[in-house]
Design an enzyme around this catalytic site. Sequence first.
Site, PDB file in Angstrom:
ATOM      1  N   GLN A  98       0.847  -1.198   0.000  1.00 54.21           N
ATOM      2  CA  GLN A  98       0.000   0.000   0.000  1.00 54.21           C
ATOM      3  C   GLN A  98       0.879   1.243   0.000  1.00 54.21           C
ATOM      4  OE1 GLN A  98      -3.437  -0.543   3.011  1.00 54.21           O
ATOM      5  NE2 GLN A  98      -1.877  -1.996   3.639  1.00 54.21           N
ATOM      6  N   HIS A 118      -1.589   1.414  -4.212  1.00 56.29           N
ATOM      7  CA  HIS A 118      -1.942   2.828  -4.064  1.00 56.29           C
ATOM      8  C   HIS A 118      -1.013   3.743  -4.854  1.00 56.29           C
ATOM      9  CE1 HIS A 118      -4.155   1.657  -0.090  1.00 56.29           C
ATOM     10  NE2 HIS A 118      -4.826   1.344  -1.161  1.00 56.29           N
ATOM     11  N   CYS A 126      -0.987  13.300 -15.409  1.00 58.93           N
ATOM     12  CA  CYS A 126      -2.139  14.116 -15.799  1.00 58.93           C
ATOM     13  C   CYS A 126      -3.382  13.234 -15.693  1.00 58.93           C
ATOM     14  CB  CYS A 126      -1.974  14.627 -17.223  1.00 58.93           C
ATOM     15  SG  CYS A 126      -3.483  15.387 -17.859  1.00 58.93           S
TER      16      CYS A 126
HETATM   17  P1  NAD Z   1      -1.539   2.699   8.793  1.00 57.87           P
HETATM   18  O1  NAD Z   1      -0.845   3.970   9.209  1.00 57.87           O
HETATM   19  O2  NAD Z   1      -3.003   2.671   8.843  1.00 57.87           O
HETATM   20  O3  NAD Z   1      -1.030   1.504   9.714  1.00 57.87           O
HETATM   21  C1  NAD Z   1       0.320   1.278   9.973  1.00 57.87           C
HETATM   22  C2  NAD Z   1       0.384   0.178  11.029  1.00 57.87           C
HETATM   23  O4  NAD Z   1       1.742  -0.161  11.206  1.00 57.87           O
HETATM   24  C3  NAD Z   1      -0.161   0.615  12.389  1.00 57.87           C
HETATM   25  O5  NAD Z   1      -1.116  -0.334  12.829  1.00 57.87           O
HETATM   26  C4  NAD Z   1       1.072   0.624  13.301  1.00 57.87           C
HETATM   27  O6  NAD Z   1       0.787   0.146  14.594  1.00 57.87           O
HETATM   28  C5  NAD Z   1       2.015  -0.305  12.590  1.00 57.87           C
HETATM   29  N1  NAD Z   1       3.436   0.019  12.741  1.00 57.87           N
HETATM   30  C6  NAD Z   1       4.046   1.195  12.511  1.00 57.87           C
HETATM   31  N2  NAD Z   1       5.368   1.091  12.658  1.00 57.87           N
HETATM   32  C7  NAD Z   1       5.621  -0.198  13.010  1.00 57.87           C
HETATM   33  C8  NAD Z   1       6.810  -0.932  13.317  1.00 57.87           C
HETATM   34  N3  NAD Z   1       8.019  -0.363  13.260  1.00 57.87           N
HETATM   35  N4  NAD Z   1       6.690  -2.242  13.659  1.00 57.87           N
HETATM   36  C9  NAD Z   1       5.450  -2.846  13.720  1.00 57.87           C
HETATM   37  N5  NAD Z   1       4.306  -2.207  13.433  1.00 57.87           N
HETATM   38  C10 NAD Z   1       4.383  -0.888  13.072  1.00 57.87           C
HETATM   39  O7  NAD Z   1      -0.989   2.310   7.375  1.00 57.87           O
HETATM   40  P2  NAD Z   1      -1.627   1.393   6.227  1.00 57.87           P
HETATM   41  O8  NAD Z   1      -2.319   0.225   6.808  1.00 57.87           O
HETATM   42  O9  NAD Z   1      -0.555   1.221   5.230  1.00 57.87           O
HETATM   43  O10 NAD Z   1      -2.770   2.308   5.568  1.00 57.87           O
HETATM   44  C11 NAD Z   1      -2.660   3.669   5.387  1.00 57.87           C
HETATM   45  C12 NAD Z   1      -2.492   4.213   3.977  1.00 57.87           C
HETATM   46  O11 NAD Z   1      -1.439   5.142   4.101  1.00 57.87           O
HETATM   47  C13 NAD Z   1      -2.039   3.288   2.901  1.00 57.87           C
HETATM   48  O12 NAD Z   1      -2.964   3.410   1.907  1.00 57.87           O
HETATM   49  C14 NAD Z   1      -0.709   3.875   2.372  1.00 57.87           C
HETATM   50  O13 NAD Z   1      -0.842   4.054   0.979  1.00 57.87           O
HETATM   51  C15 NAD Z   1      -0.585   5.215   2.978  1.00 57.87           C
HETATM   52  N6  NAD Z   1       0.728   5.630   3.518  1.00 57.87           N
HETATM   53  C16 NAD Z   1       1.894   5.236   2.928  1.00 57.87           C
HETATM   54  C17 NAD Z   1       3.125   5.600   3.482  1.00 57.87           C
HETATM   55  C18 NAD Z   1       4.383   5.131   2.803  1.00 57.87           C
HETATM   56  O14 NAD Z   1       4.395   4.957   1.583  1.00 57.87           O
HETATM   57  N7  NAD Z   1       5.461   4.908   3.554  1.00 57.87           N
HETATM   58  C19 NAD Z   1       3.168   6.381   4.640  1.00 57.87           C
HETATM   59  C20 NAD Z   1       1.945   6.793   5.224  1.00 57.87           C
HETATM   60  C21 NAD Z   1       0.734   6.397   4.647  1.00 57.87           C
HETATM   61 ZN    ZN Z   2      -2.586  15.971 -19.964  1.00 56.83          ZN
END
Ligand code: NAD
Ligand code: ZN
Length: 246
Positions: A98, A118, A126
């Site tokens: 994701q 995602h 665009c």
């Molecule tokens: P989320 O923030 O909802 O969940 C992250 C989970 O990871 C939490 O439950 C947290 O407790 C756990 N966590 C965080 N650090 C950890 C670690 N070091 N060890 C163990 N567990 C840990 O994220 P999600 O489920 O990916 O959904 C949110 C949306 O946010 C996704 O669609 C994603 O596209 C986007 N997103 C992406 C990034 C990225 O690309 N790095 C950053 C932020 C959000």
């Molecule tokens: Zn265009």
Amino acid sequence: MTNELKRAIDEAYRVVVFTGAGISTESGIPDFRSPGGLWTKMSPIDFSDFIRSEELRREAWRRKFEIDKTIVAAEPNKGHMAIAKLVDSGKASHVITQNIDNLHQHSGVPAERIIELHGNGTYAKCLDCGERHELHEVKAIYDASPAAPVCKSCKGIVKSATISFGQAMPEEEMRRAEEATLGCDLFLAIGSSLQVYPAAGFPILAKRNGATLVILNREPTPLDEIADLVVHDEIGPTLAPIAMLN
Ligand code: NAD
Ligand code: ZN
């Protein structure tokens, strides 16, 4: 727990790894839902708001350029490296992610093994003609004018190549993720709160299809109750010994 996780991986024929923002927090990129995560600071701009309002498009780009200072500097951590090793050894067929931060690619997983549900935040597109726009070009347009950036070819709305809430999922990636999920006997969900659908539907699909479902996340998730094994621990320190990175 680590032993049980290692045994599950050893016994599996084909693993699919599914990752969320949690895998990248050890690289310094904040997730959404943890304390201090991005959502504790501001609410997301969903797709319809982005389309509707030039002001919100400017705001989305402002946030994007700000968070990119962190994302561009980030390096893959032990969790990413452990997963790359699982793929390299042939044990894991795919990484369904994701995340939009490109860190699985940086860790050495071949692009064709990565399914980005995602999108990818390292470039823009665009929304009308689909042309790719490099972020440094968009930034130059953003800096030079108070308007929101538009496409140089068709004047359409330019947006980061990520999927916002309310935006249609990418069809090809959804198809590939389903195929990979149905082809695995161990589905490993790592660092995802498993609250965002349709992405969180893949662990459920794997389980229904007879695969073993393992969840590695520091906090409980709504899918813990259907998992065969739940490990509530930090990702890097848990995966590194299993992949023999230490
Ligand atoms: P989320 O923030 O909802 O969940 C992250 C989970 O990871 C939490 O439950 C947290 O407790 C756990 N966590 C965080 N650090 C950890 C670690 N070091 N060890 C163990 N567990 C840990 O994220 P999600 O489920 O990916 O959904 C949110 C949306 O946010 C996704 O669609 C994603 O596209 C986007 N997103 C992406 C990034 C990225 O690309 N790095 C950053 C932020 C959000
Ligand atoms: Zn265009």
